[in-house]
Write an enzyme that holds these catalytic residues in place. Sequence first.
Site, PDB file in Angstrom:
ATOM      1  N   CYS A  31     -19.372  -3.317 -15.462  1.00 36.23           N
ATOM      2  CA  CYS A  31     -19.452  -2.924 -14.059  1.00 36.23           C
ATOM      3  C   CYS A  31     -20.560  -3.661 -13.318  1.00 36.23           C
ATOM      4  CB  CYS A  31     -19.672  -1.414 -13.947  1.00 36.23           C
ATOM      5  SG  CYS A  31     -19.708  -0.837 -12.225  1.00 36.23           S
ATOM      6  N   LEU A  71      10.989   4.999  -6.817  1.00 36.51           N
ATOM      7  CA  LEU A  71       9.601   5.094  -6.372  1.00 36.51           C
ATOM      8  C   LEU A  71       9.236   6.518  -5.940  1.00 36.51           C
ATOM      9  CD1 LEU A  71       9.216   1.805  -4.289  1.00 36.51           C
ATOM     10  CD2 LEU A  71       7.876   2.440  -6.297  1.00 36.51           C
ATOM     11  N   GLY A  72      10.253   7.315  -5.625  1.00 37.94           N
ATOM     12  CA  GLY A  72      10.005   8.696  -5.228  1.00 37.94           C
ATOM     13  C   GLY A  72       9.412   8.809  -3.834  1.00 37.94           C
ATOM     14  N   TYR A  73       9.160  10.055  -3.412  1.00 40.06           N
ATOM     15  CA  TYR A  73       8.585  10.314  -2.084  1.00 40.06           C
ATOM     16  C   TYR A  73       9.347   9.503  -1.024  1.00 40.06           C
ATOM     17  CZ  TYR A  73       4.779  12.240  -4.882  1.00 40.06           C
ATOM     18  OH  TYR A  73       4.047  12.966  -5.781  1.00 40.06           O
ATOM     19  N   CYS A 133     -18.697   0.802 -18.207  1.00 36.48           N
ATOM     20  CA  CYS A 133     -19.983   0.544 -17.542  1.00 36.48           C
ATOM     21  C   CYS A 133     -20.566  -0.817 -17.910  1.00 36.48           C
ATOM     22  CB  CYS A 133     -20.976   1.652 -17.876  1.00 36.48           C
ATOM     23  SG  CYS A 133     -20.496   3.280 -17.227  1.00 36.48           S
ATOM     24  N   ASP A 154      -9.681   5.904  -0.863  1.00 34.60           N
ATOM     25  CA  ASP A 154      -8.719   6.648  -1.682  1.00 34.60           C
ATOM     26  C   ASP A 154      -9.429   7.202  -2.910  1.00 34.60           C
ATOM     27  OD1 ASP A 154      -9.171   4.426  -3.257  1.00 34.60           O
ATOM     28  OD2 ASP A 154      -7.051   3.970  -3.583  1.00 34.60           O
ATOM     29  N   CYS A 205     -14.194   1.543 -13.296  1.00 37.30           N
ATOM     30  CA  CYS A 205     -14.652   2.934 -13.167  1.00 37.30           C
ATOM     31  C   CYS A 205     -13.419   3.845 -13.239  1.00 37.30           C
ATOM     32  CB  CYS A 205     -15.387   3.107 -11.835  1.00 37.30           C
ATOM     33  SG  CYS A 205     -16.419   4.580 -11.759  1.00 37.30           S
ATOM     34  N   GLU A 241       0.826  -1.215   0.000  1.00 40.37           N
ATOM     35  CA  GLU A 241       0.000   0.000   0.000  1.00 40.37           C
ATOM     36  C   GLU A 241       0.859   1.263   0.000  1.00 40.37           C
ATOM     37  OE1 GLU A 241      -3.053   0.309  -0.581  1.00 40.37           O
ATOM     38  OE2 GLU A 241      -3.624  -1.791  -0.490  1.00 40.37           O
ATOM     39  N   TYR A 274      -6.337   5.815   5.218  1.00 42.09           N
ATOM     40  CA  TYR A 274      -6.515   4.872   4.105  1.00 42.09           C
ATOM     41  C   TYR A 274      -5.720   3.586   4.335  1.00 42.09           C
ATOM     42  CZ  TYR A 274      -5.708   2.529  -0.300  1.00 42.09           C
ATOM     43  OH  TYR A 274      -5.590   1.555  -1.249  1.00 42.09           O
ATOM     44  N   THR A 304       2.215   5.495  -7.530  1.00 44.97           N
ATOM     45  CA  THR A 304       2.984   4.635  -8.439  1.00 44.97           C
ATOM     46  C   THR A 304       2.069   3.577  -9.055  1.00 44.97           C
ATOM     47  OG1 THR A 304       4.865   4.911  -6.946  1.00 44.97           O
ATOM     48  CG2 THR A 304       5.089   3.272  -8.681  1.00 44.97           C
TER      49      THR A 304
END
Length: 349
Positions: A203, A80-82, A200, A138, A192, A37, A120, A43
Amino acid sequence: MDRHKKIAEYLVEWYPEHARELPWRKDKNPYHVWLSEIMLQQTRVEAVKAYYKRFLSELPTIEALARVEEDRLLKLWEGLGYYNRARNLKKAAVTVMDEYNGRFPDTYEEILRLSGIGEYTAGAISSICYELPTPAVDGNVLRVYTRVMEDGSNIDKQSTKSRIRRELETVYPKGQCGIFTQSLMELGAMVCLPNGTPKCQKCPLAEICLAREHDTWQQFPVREAKKSRKAEKKTVFMLLCGERIAVRKRKEKGLLSGMWEFPNVPGELQEQQAADVAAEWDTAPEQLKMCSHYTHIFSHVEWRMTAYYMTCRQMSRKFHWVTMEELESSIAIPSAFREFLEKAGEVWF
């Protein structure tokens, strides 16, 4: 049966046959779910698979994560950054080892208190691993929910997220909480869609979706207008002395804090100005090999960078000088600068 209950009923029935096979779905190990997560924030799923496998092969347990050196941790996270997400993973792992004897906590409230874990992620771990009725709300979930309900509330407001979380909480099916959480994620990611026309016809919620019924799906979700990003110009120095390249660590605060970078200065310098700066750094610049340009976009700012590739006669003490092999194996370079590194081999070697 009201629309909320139908969302849960239909998705729980739909998910088992339509879920993608993903490595972090093979078990309910909270370490695995937690790691996935955090990696999946900002990403793409396909990009995360290789990182997830590599990370777990070297740090297979929470104990291993708690003990890893920061430079090695950031190298495993490279791309991956951050990077504070990785630092918070380690910080939380230390807490689990120190306060929970290495056992990942099993209540939503305890999980939420760990470093780097928000509502989250805590909701995802609690529902998937421990079958607790804790929604993981999220962007994907908000998009599905606001379209099905034709809910025009601004999803960027915390009050909207909290209300939707409470409403979903009431319909979590006992014994199938993990399936329901993952089904909402899956529907938002694969059906979605965030970009382009939703599928749709595929769905499971089509018959109860108000946005489909009224052809208003493009109006949801409602968000605040994005602020324009600030643009900053930078001049980057790719300095080579012998077979070693100059790097330095960024300050401990601010963007990319504590990360390795190539020397750089604010503004866009011309060739002679760049050579003068390199000389002031006691590198004795010898030859300019190439000039390259790259723009890197962060969430709130973009760096418009010009890089000069120079050979030098001196390894200034202002920098740390490393080989290309070290850059590949042990020194983590953020994506903002990695673009220049990939071109370095063509220029110098």
